[in-house]
Design a protein around this motif. Sequence first.
Motif, PDB file in Angstrom:
ATOM      1  N   ASP A  40      10.855 -20.642  13.154  1.00  0.00           N
ATOM      2  CA  ASP A  40      11.666 -21.730  13.702  1.00  0.00           C
ATOM      3  C   ASP A  40      12.445 -21.180  14.906  1.00  0.00           C
ATOM      4  O   ASP A  40      13.091 -20.129  14.803  1.00  0.00           O
ATOM      5  CB  ASP A  40      12.634 -22.221  12.620  1.00  0.00           C
ATOM      6  CG  ASP A  40      13.574 -23.279  13.128  1.00  0.00           C
ATOM      7  OD1 ASP A  40      14.658 -22.907  13.625  1.00  0.00           O
ATOM      8  OD2 ASP A  40      13.228 -24.477  13.039  1.00  0.00           O
ATOM      9  N   THR A  41      12.394 -21.892  16.026  1.00  0.00           N
ATOM     10  CA  THR A  41      12.979 -21.366  17.272  1.00  0.00           C
ATOM     11  C   THR A  41      14.489 -21.181  17.178  1.00  0.00           C
ATOM     12  O   THR A  41      15.017 -20.210  17.731  1.00  0.00           O
ATOM     13  CB  THR A  41      12.628 -22.274  18.470  1.00  0.00           C
ATOM     14  OG1 THR A  41      13.034 -23.607  18.182  1.00  0.00           O
ATOM     15  CG2 THR A  41      11.154 -22.231  18.779  1.00  0.00           C
ATOM     16  N   GLU A  42      15.186 -22.059  16.495  1.00  0.00           N
ATOM     17  CA  GLU A  42      16.647 -21.915  16.383  1.00  0.00           C
ATOM     18  C   GLU A  42      17.006 -20.729  15.493  1.00  0.00           C
ATOM     19  O   GLU A  42      17.900 -19.945  15.810  1.00  0.00           O
ATOM     20  CB  GLU A  42      17.285 -23.202  15.845  1.00  0.00           C
ATOM     21  CG  GLU A  42      18.796 -23.119  15.674  1.00  0.00           C
ATOM     22  CD  GLU A  42      19.568 -22.722  16.936  1.00  0.00           C
ATOM     23  OE1 GLU A  42      20.680 -22.150  16.787  1.00  0.00           O
ATOM     24  OE2 GLU A  42      19.084 -22.961  18.064  1.00  0.00           O
ATOM     25  N   ARG A  45      16.308 -17.571  17.443  1.00  0.00           N
ATOM     26  CA  ARG A  45      17.351 -17.316  18.431  1.00  0.00           C
ATOM     27  C   ARG A  45      18.566 -16.680  17.764  1.00  0.00           C
ATOM     28  O   ARG A  45      19.123 -15.697  18.245  1.00  0.00           O
ATOM     29  CB  ARG A  45      17.750 -18.612  19.134  1.00  0.00           C
ATOM     30  CG  ARG A  45      18.775 -18.416  20.267  1.00  0.00           C
ATOM     31  CD  ARG A  45      19.428 -19.702  20.703  1.00  0.00           C
ATOM     32  NE  ARG A  45      20.210 -20.357  19.665  1.00  0.00           N
ATOM     33  CZ  ARG A  45      21.392 -19.940  19.192  1.00  0.00           C
ATOM     34  NH1 ARG A  45      21.927 -18.841  19.658  1.00  0.00           N
ATOM     35  NH2 ARG A  45      22.018 -20.618  18.259  1.00  0.00           N
ATOM     36  N   GLN A  46      18.963 -17.214  16.611  1.00  0.00           N
ATOM     37  CA  GLN A  46      20.123 -16.680  15.876  1.00  0.00           C
ATOM     38  C   GLN A  46      19.873 -15.238  15.433  1.00  0.00           C
ATOM     39  O   GLN A  46      20.742 -14.374  15.571  1.00  0.00           O
ATOM     40  CB  GLN A  46      20.428 -17.545  14.659  1.00  0.00           C
ATOM     41  CG  GLN A  46      20.978 -18.914  14.976  1.00  0.00           C
ATOM     42  CD  GLN A  46      21.115 -19.771  13.713  1.00  0.00           C
ATOM     43  OE1 GLN A  46      21.158 -19.270  12.595  1.00  0.00           O
ATOM     44  NE2 GLN A  46      21.174 -21.090  13.903  1.00  0.00           N
TER      45      GLN A  46
END
Length: 187
Positions: A40-42, A45-46
């Motif tokens: 998952d991209t979010e 990123r985290q």
Amino acid sequence: MASAHDRAVLQAIFNPTSPFGDIHGQNQEEELIDDDSGFDTELLRQAKELEVRGVSAAEAGDLQAALQLFSQAIQILPQRASAYNNRAQALRLQGDTAGALGDLDRAVSLSGSAGRTACQALVQRGLLRRLACRGEEARADFEEAAALGSEFARQQAVALNPYAALCNTMLSEVINKLRNPEASEML
């Protein structure tokens, strides 16, 4: 323009202790990338942000903060190898070799032995195994990392391989005789 074979021969002549075909400066490890497309991209990123902060904390000497940040990244994406590899380095710096080896094993497993993280984890695991006098396991790690493009791992694999060392010594002697035939006749 010289072919790849020609460059390998020249490398053997000018650096006879390196394995044949190992051309200095052609390190593929820098070109390796990890496949993060399945995450998952979010969340990705985290996790990456936490890792960057963890690396900064480790570089500043705050290993406890680094370990916490890497562990948080692992909690966010437990199937991503990079945070395990980074946490292993912080554990190693703290002297926790067993913990570092566990995280490196996990990083190699999760990476599928492919990509930049796998290459780095294999080299680090090989170094820890070599320090623990587990030469065969270290050599296997270095050979696998070398296959991924690590020049350093290739050099370590050769250093741990007695047959390669003997071949390199014999090649060096032949090249020295070719360079200076008069000196070899006096022996």
